[in-house]
Design an enzyme around this catalytic site. Structure first.
Site, PDB file in Angstrom:
ATOM      1  N   SER A   1     -60.412  57.470  57.858  1.00  0.00           N
ATOM      2  CA  SER A   1     -59.443  57.115  58.912  1.00  0.00           C
ATOM      3  C   SER A   1     -59.260  55.605  58.911  1.00  0.00           C
ATOM      4  O   SER A   1     -60.169  54.861  58.500  1.00  0.00           O
ATOM      5  CB  SER A   1     -59.994  57.563  60.272  1.00  0.00           C
TER       6      SER A   1
ATOM      7  N   TYR B   1     -66.919  57.633  66.208  1.00  0.00           N
ATOM      8  CA  TYR B   1     -65.902  58.021  65.220  1.00  0.00           C
ATOM      9  C   TYR B   1     -65.715  56.919  64.174  1.00  0.00           C
ATOM     10  O   TYR B   1     -65.685  57.186  62.962  1.00  0.00           O
ATOM     11  CB  TYR B   1     -64.590  58.316  65.951  1.00  0.00           C
TER      12      TYR B   1
HETATM   13  N1  LIG Z   1     -54.543  63.199  63.251  1.00  0.00           N
HETATM   14  C1  LIG Z   1     -54.765  61.918  63.058  1.00  0.00           C
HETATM   15  O1  LIG Z   1     -54.061  61.054  63.573  1.00  0.00           O
HETATM   16  C2  LIG Z   1     -55.889  61.480  62.133  1.00  0.00           C
HETATM   17  C3  LIG Z   1     -55.948  60.117  61.801  1.00  0.00           C
HETATM   18  C4  LIG Z   1     -56.972  59.684  60.977  1.00  0.00           C
HETATM   19  C5  LIG Z   1     -57.900  60.598  60.477  1.00  0.00           C
HETATM   20  N2  LIG Z   1     -57.813  61.903  60.839  1.00  0.00           N
HETATM   21  C6  LIG Z   1     -58.825  62.806  60.288  1.00  0.00           C
HETATM   22  O2  LIG Z   1     -58.194  63.904  59.675  1.00  0.00           O
HETATM   23  C7  LIG Z   1     -59.024  65.057  59.745  1.00  0.00           C
HETATM   24  C8  LIG Z   1     -58.226  66.201  60.358  1.00  0.00           C
HETATM   25  O3  LIG Z   1     -57.840  65.803  61.669  1.00  0.00           O
HETATM   26  P1  LIG Z   1     -56.725  66.566  62.510  1.00  0.00           P
HETATM   27  O4  LIG Z   1     -56.026  65.528  63.300  1.00  0.00           O
HETATM   28  O5  LIG Z   1     -55.961  67.470  61.644  1.00  0.00           O
HETATM   29  O6  LIG Z   1     -57.667  67.383  63.516  1.00  0.00           O
HETATM   30  P2  LIG Z   1     -57.554  68.860  64.134  1.00  0.00           P
HETATM   31  O7  LIG Z   1     -58.504  68.897  65.268  1.00  0.00           O
HETATM   32  O8  LIG Z   1     -56.137  69.209  64.396  1.00  0.00           O
HETATM   33  O9  LIG Z   1     -58.094  69.791  62.945  1.00  0.00           O
HETATM   34  C9  LIG Z   1     -59.441  69.690  62.524  1.00  0.00           C
HETATM   35  C10 LIG Z   1     -59.930  71.055  62.072  1.00  0.00           C
HETATM   36  O10 LIG Z   1     -61.316  70.905  61.700  1.00  0.00           O
HETATM   37  C11 LIG Z   1     -62.017  72.039  62.199  1.00  0.00           C
HETATM   38  N3  LIG Z   1     -63.434  71.711  62.388  1.00  0.00           N
HETATM   39  C12 LIG Z   1     -63.987  70.936  63.354  1.00  0.00           C
HETATM   40  N4  LIG Z   1     -65.325  70.932  63.229  1.00  0.00           N
HETATM   41  C13 LIG Z   1     -65.621  71.705  62.155  1.00  0.00           C
HETATM   42  C14 LIG Z   1     -66.833  72.100  61.546  1.00  0.00           C
HETATM   43  N5  LIG Z   1     -68.014  71.673  62.014  1.00  0.00           N
HETATM   44  N6  LIG Z   1     -66.779  72.900  60.460  1.00  0.00           N
HETATM   45  C15 LIG Z   1     -65.583  73.347  59.970  1.00  0.00           C
HETATM   46  N7  LIG Z   1     -64.407  73.005  60.531  1.00  0.00           N
HETATM   47  C16 LIG Z   1     -64.424  72.203  61.612  1.00  0.00           C
HETATM   48  C17 LIG Z   1     -61.332  72.368  63.528  1.00  0.00           C
HETATM   49  O11 LIG Z   1     -61.605  73.690  63.939  1.00  0.00           O
HETATM   50  C18 LIG Z   1     -59.874  72.112  63.179  1.00  0.00           C
HETATM   51  O12 LIG Z   1     -59.242  73.287  62.686  1.00  0.00           O
HETATM   52  C19 LIG Z   1     -60.244  64.639  60.565  1.00  0.00           C
HETATM   53  O13 LIG Z   1     -61.295  64.285  59.703  1.00  0.00           O
HETATM   54  C20 LIG Z   1     -59.744  63.428  61.335  1.00  0.00           C
HETATM   55  O14 LIG Z   1     -60.779  62.562  61.709  1.00  0.00           O
HETATM   56  C21 LIG Z   1     -56.850  62.378  61.658  1.00  0.00           C
END
Ligand SMILES: NC(=O)c1ccc[n+]([C@@H]2O[C@H](COP(=O)([O-])OP(=O)(O)OC[C@H]3O[C@@H](n4cnc5c(N)ncnc54)[C@H](O)[C@@H]3O)[C@@H](O)[C@H]2O)c1
Length: 264
Positions: free
Chosen positions: A148, A161
């Site tokens: 991230s 985080y």
């Molecule tokens: N959305 C953003 O703006 C953003 C920005 C930077 C980084 N990220 C990173 O991208 C990745 C996805 O984020 P997102 O925004 O799509 O989140 P989200 O919450 O929409 O999706 C994350 C998924 O991971 C699953 N999950 C959580 N814990 C888990 C576990 N222990 N085992 C298996 N699955 C698990 C959840 O059930 C969910 O389906 C994350 O690593 C997040 O930190 C997101």
């Protein structure tokens, strides 16, 4: 998402963790539309199965492989099931992550552990189990970790985080060094703010409005932006790219926006 097929991943098996929704689902769909077969992980069978059903409807072969990425035995069993059903992965996307927001001085050990265990230990466990299977099968594939922009910049309420995502970059570089001997490339994607249906539900409208505009492209980031960059990193065009970090944030981390030191 009606994604164009720019690269072909036909015949390749792609394991995506946290693939039931958000960025993981967009990445799984993009690889699927480019010909790959998907092993789709999430916490529960219900979530993984529902996501696979939606991919199947789009003509994508997708196998649900539920597991908690914090649990080493469950992750190893998940990879065994991928190998048995779809063959050893060619590509691994360690995407599962959580981002609860709590002020540093209020943060408890339980939440610290949940974030670090999911976002950092989960990436370690996933990549270790998957790379063992890849090496055993002689796969010279790719690993992409989802870090991230919060790895490089502090955010209020996200001390755990930020620490976890900075750790992912260190882990990614070290894996690139060791797995490079086996022909496996390992890179990290650093998304900026991308609106997703579930993950950001706890964020304030004020934060979201600011985050949506915090880039140089004049539009909010979308899951497809992250998916496209992931495919690029896994494509043959990135053959000389490993141990790298790729910001996918519309230039939001490049500098301060719109602040002119002098009149034009
Ligand atoms: N959305 C953003 O703006 C953003 C920005 C930077 C980084 N990220 C990173 O991208 C990745 C996805 O984020 P997102 O925004 O799509 O989140 P989200 O919450 O929409 O999706 C994350 C998924 O991971 C699953 N999950 C959580 N814990 C888990 C576990 N222990 N085992 C298996 N699955 C698990 C959840 O059930 C969910 O389906 C994350 O690593 C997040 O930190 C997101």
């Amino acid at each position: 998402m009606a994604s164009e097929v720019v690269f072909s991943f036909s015949g390749q098996t792609v394991l995506v963790t946290g693939g039931a929704t958000g960025l993981g689902l967009a990445i799984a769909e993009a690889f699927g539309r480019a010909g790959a077969q998907i092993a789709l992980n999430d916490l529960s069978s219900d979530r993984a199965e529902a996501a696979c059903a939606s991919l199947n409807e789009a003509g994508i072969r997708a196998l649900p492989v539920a597991a908690d990425v914090r649990d080493g035995a469950a992750v190893r069993a998940m990879v065994e099931s991928v190998v048995a059903n779809l063959g050893a992965p060619h590509i691994v996307i360690a995407n599962a992550g959580v981002y609860p927001n709590t002020p540093f001085m209020d943060l408890g050990e339980e939440e610290w552990d949940r974030v670090l265990d999911t976002n950092l230990k989960g990436v370690f466990l996933t990549c270790q189990a998957a790379s063992r299977a890849m090496v055993s099968a002689g796969r010279q594939g790719q690993v992409v970790t989802v870090s991230s922009g919060a790895a490089n910049v502090g955010f209020w309420g996200w001390s755990h985080y930020c620490a976890s995502k900075a750790g992912v970059i260190g882990l990614t570089r070290a894996m690139a060094v060791e797995l490079g001997e086996h022909g496996i490339r390992v890179n990290a994607i650093l998304p900026g703010y991308v609106e997703v249906t579930e993950g950001g539900s706890h964020l304030t409208e004020a934060y979201k409005t600011t985050a949506r505009g915090a880039n140089l492209r004049g539009r909010p980031g979308e899951p497809l932006d992250v998916a496209r960059a992931t495919l690029l990193l896994c494509s043959p065009l990135a053959d000389f790219v490993t141990g790298a970090t790729l910001s996918v944030d519309g230039g939001g981390s490049a500098g301060r926006l719109g602040v002119r030191p002098a009149a034009p």
